[in-house]
Scaffold this active site. Structure first.
Site, PDB file in Angstrom:
ATOM      1  N   SER A 219       0.817  -1.199   0.000  1.00 49.75           N
ATOM      2  CA  SER A 219       0.000   0.000   0.000  1.00 49.75           C
ATOM      3  C   SER A 219       0.863   1.267   0.000  1.00 49.75           C
ATOM      4  O   SER A 219       1.678   1.434  -0.896  1.00 49.75           O
ATOM      5  CB  SER A 219      -0.959  -0.045   1.197  1.00 49.75           C
ATOM      6  OG  SER A 219      -1.930   0.962   1.118  1.00 49.75           O
ATOM      7  N   ASP A 439      -9.065  -3.768  -6.474  1.00 54.88           N
ATOM      8  CA  ASP A 439      -8.621  -3.174  -5.214  1.00 54.88           C
ATOM      9  C   ASP A 439      -9.205  -1.771  -5.091  1.00 54.88           C
ATOM     10  O   ASP A 439      -9.080  -0.950  -6.000  1.00 54.88           O
ATOM     11  CB  ASP A 439      -7.091  -3.136  -5.204  1.00 54.88           C
ATOM     12  CG  ASP A 439      -6.483  -2.552  -3.945  1.00 54.88           C
ATOM     13  OD1 ASP A 439      -7.226  -2.100  -3.057  1.00 54.88           O
ATOM     14  OD2 ASP A 439      -5.243  -2.548  -3.856  1.00 54.88           O
ATOM     15  N   HIS A 468      -7.074  -5.812  -0.722  1.00 54.23           N
ATOM     16  CA  HIS A 468      -5.952  -4.865  -0.679  1.00 54.23           C
ATOM     17  C   HIS A 468      -4.861  -5.512   0.167  1.00 54.23           C
ATOM     18  O   HIS A 468      -5.062  -5.792   1.351  1.00 54.23           O
ATOM     19  CB  HIS A 468      -6.422  -3.559  -0.043  1.00 54.23           C
ATOM     20  CG  HIS A 468      -5.348  -2.528   0.092  1.00 54.23           C
ATOM     21  ND1 HIS A 468      -4.796  -1.892  -0.997  1.00 54.23           N
ATOM     22  CD2 HIS A 468      -4.729  -2.001   1.186  1.00 54.23           C
ATOM     23  CE1 HIS A 468      -3.897  -1.015  -0.577  1.00 54.23           C
ATOM     24  NE2 HIS A 468      -3.833  -1.072   0.734  1.00 54.23           N
TER      25      HIS A 468
END
Length: 546
Positions: A219, A439, A468
């Site tokens: 991320s 996502d 995610h």
């Protein structure tokens, strides 16, 4: 972007207070790893936990201002699972995202989740970035900022959005958070940004005695890794970037892209609930299920569920389902119990589990705001936010305003913004990118963009996946690519596939099944039996909005 960070166990958290010092680095091996995998200049002390008994901890000092390396120093907390194989490939730094995610808990997880023969060749290094967790100083701009019950996130007129008593309206609340952060951390805020965190990583590299690092980031950690690679391309040996931030959208545009993506993901949840109407009794038409959810939202505005779940808290509770579909069965049970039986107990329990913000969460959010508000420019005129959010909310109502208030302190931030670096790079070895097509937190287009910017990178796509953070969470195809890359440095290459940017494609894991006893629990308002779905452990480390 980070919502909540799960703390380490008490034993490991208490152990991450051990001081380390820098010293001259040992000679490097030809591949860039430390020649013997030595401890460099750090003092490592055992801080093992039940799950990770071989975990070690240390601290390293870094300059608060890297432009003044001899000035004030701050401390970063480190963790390590030391290599055990004769073949040593150097340190593997791991980061869970955020900004604001605590990384000291990641070392044990990554080392345990990789194939043993691969993990044994690396020193897996976790670290709390500046301001986070056990690093010092740790930011906490306004304790209890997310205590329930907050104002409804969706403006219902000018009285809600701008007027009211000081500290009660959402705009004033956001401005108050920014003021509080300035009062508490005025000396630190100018140095809370991604380039500074990347420079910290290079101090960690030197402290480890290694010419180069390997890196594994999720991320926001993908953006941190890309910025590090831009600053120090010759120091990158291998890098895995999972669930990729769009480097051209930091950060206002990226959040708007999220609003549309999370609304789509919330519709996917409603469709899943409709497919399992026999268990949940909320209707077979996804549109009816979604309407029932918004009716529940209206109801908790008038009477907060379990005395603590108003509209904003309800959004917070269901937002994690947009990150990880393993939470869908639990969320569906709580949803159905409230609608079908008027029982708000499961909803309150789900809020406590997935949305309640503790002291670690206060710290995480403070760092999130400090870094994102400093990293890039945000509109300073609230009329711009109102216009943009109103337009987006009309098309994507699930979390647009909730997300706006989460980021709204940036409109009033006391430190001017920086210009984000262009992370385009032609000097790196092959970098492995991993991305799910659906996502919501880091939409697919971001991975395609970074793939284009990093010459020689390889993109592995999870087709149809909506989670995610997709590697080391149960998908053997994805994990096979990660293991092969870390073992050999080889990445998949697509050859000739037309306009498809993917170098390899993995099928998504199937959506979860309802939990045992879901029909009884949903209709009677009781809790079902936990399933221990694959990926839950990882997603608890990554947190939400990460």
């Amino acid at each position: 972007m980070q919502r909540r960070t799960f703390a380490l166990s008490a034993a490991s958290a208490a152990a991450v207070v051990l001081a380390g010092t820098l010293a001259a680095a040992p000679a490097a091996a030809p591949d860039g790893g430390a020649s013997d995998g030595s401890d460099g200049g750090l003092k490592w002390t055992g801080c093992g936990t039940k799950d990770y008994p071989k975990l070690q901890c240390a601290t390293v000092r870094v300059p608060l201002d890297h432009a003044r390396p001899d000035g004030r120093q701050i401390e970063l907390a480190l963790s390590r699972i030391k290599h055990t194989a004769r073949t040593y490939q150097g340190p593997l730094l791991v980061n869970p995202g955020g900004p604001g995610g605590s990384g000291v808990g990641m070392a044990g997880y990554v080392a345990k989740s990789l194939p043993a023969e691969v993990a044994a060749q690396y020193d897996v290094i976790g670290f709390d970035p500046r301001g986070v967790g056990k690093s010092e100083p740790a930011l906490d701009c306004r304790p209890g900022y997310f205590d329930p019950v907050r104002l409804d996130s969706v403006p219902r007129g000018p009285q809600t959005e701008q007027a009211g008593q000081a500290g009660q309206a959402n705009v004033q609340r956001a401005a108050g958070f920014a003021r509080s952060c300035a009062q508490r951390h005025q000396d630190v805020l100018p140095h809370m940004n991604t380039p500074s965190a990347a420079r910290d990583m290079d101090v960690i590299r030197r402290a480890l005695g290694s010419e180069k690092i390997n890196y594994f980031g999720y991320s926001y950690g993908t953006y941190l890794g890309a910025v590090y690679a831009k600053l120090y391309p010759g120091r990158v040996r291998r890098a895995v970037l999972d669930s990729v931030v769009n480097p051209e959208g930091v950060w206002y545009e990226a959040n708007i892209a999220q609003d549309f993506a999370f609304d789509k993901r919330h519709k996917a949840f409603a469709a899943w609930v409709a497919r399992h109407d026999a268990e949940y009794g909320l209707g077979t038409d996804p549109a009816d299920v979604e309407a029932a959810w918004y009716a529940m939202r209206d109801a908790v505005r008038e009477d907060p569920a379990a005395g603590k779940v108003g509209p904003a808290e309800l959004e917070d509770t269901f937002l994690p389902g947009g990150y990880f579909n393993g939470y869908w069965p639990e969320l569906a049970e709580a949803f159905a119990a409230y609608v079908n039986k008027g029982d708000d107990g499961p909803l309150g329990k789900a809020y406590d589990e997935h949305a309640a913000v503790d002291a670690a969460g206060d710290n995480s959010y403070s760092v999130y705001a400090a870094v994102q508000c400093r990293d890039a420019s945000w509109p300073r005129d609230w009329n711009t936010w109102r216009r943009d959010m109103s337009a987006v909310h009309a098309k994507a109502p699930f979390m647009t305003w909730n997300n706006a208030w989460y980021n709204a302190p940036c409109a009033f931030w006391p430190v001017p913004s920086l210009t984000p670096p262009d992370v385009s790079n032609r000097e790196l070895p092959p970098v492995l990118l991993l991305q799910a097509t659906d996502d919501a937190a880091t939409p697919y287009e971001g991975a395609v963009t970074l793939h284009r910017k990093l010459a020689g990178s390889s993109l592995v796509v999870e087709e149809g996946g909506g989670n995610h953070g997709i590697s080391l969470s149960g998908n053997r195809c994805l994990d096979g690519h990660v293991a092969a890359y870390l073992a050999t440095g080889e990445v998949p290459r697509r050859g000739s596939q037309g306009r498809n940017p993917a170098d390899a494609v993995c099928a998504a894991l199937p959506d979860p099944e309802p939990r045992d006893g879901a029909k009884t629990s949903a209709r009677n308002g009781t809790s079902g039996t936990a399933t221990g779905a694959d990926g839950a452990a990882l997603h608890r480390l990554l947190g939400f909005r990460s």
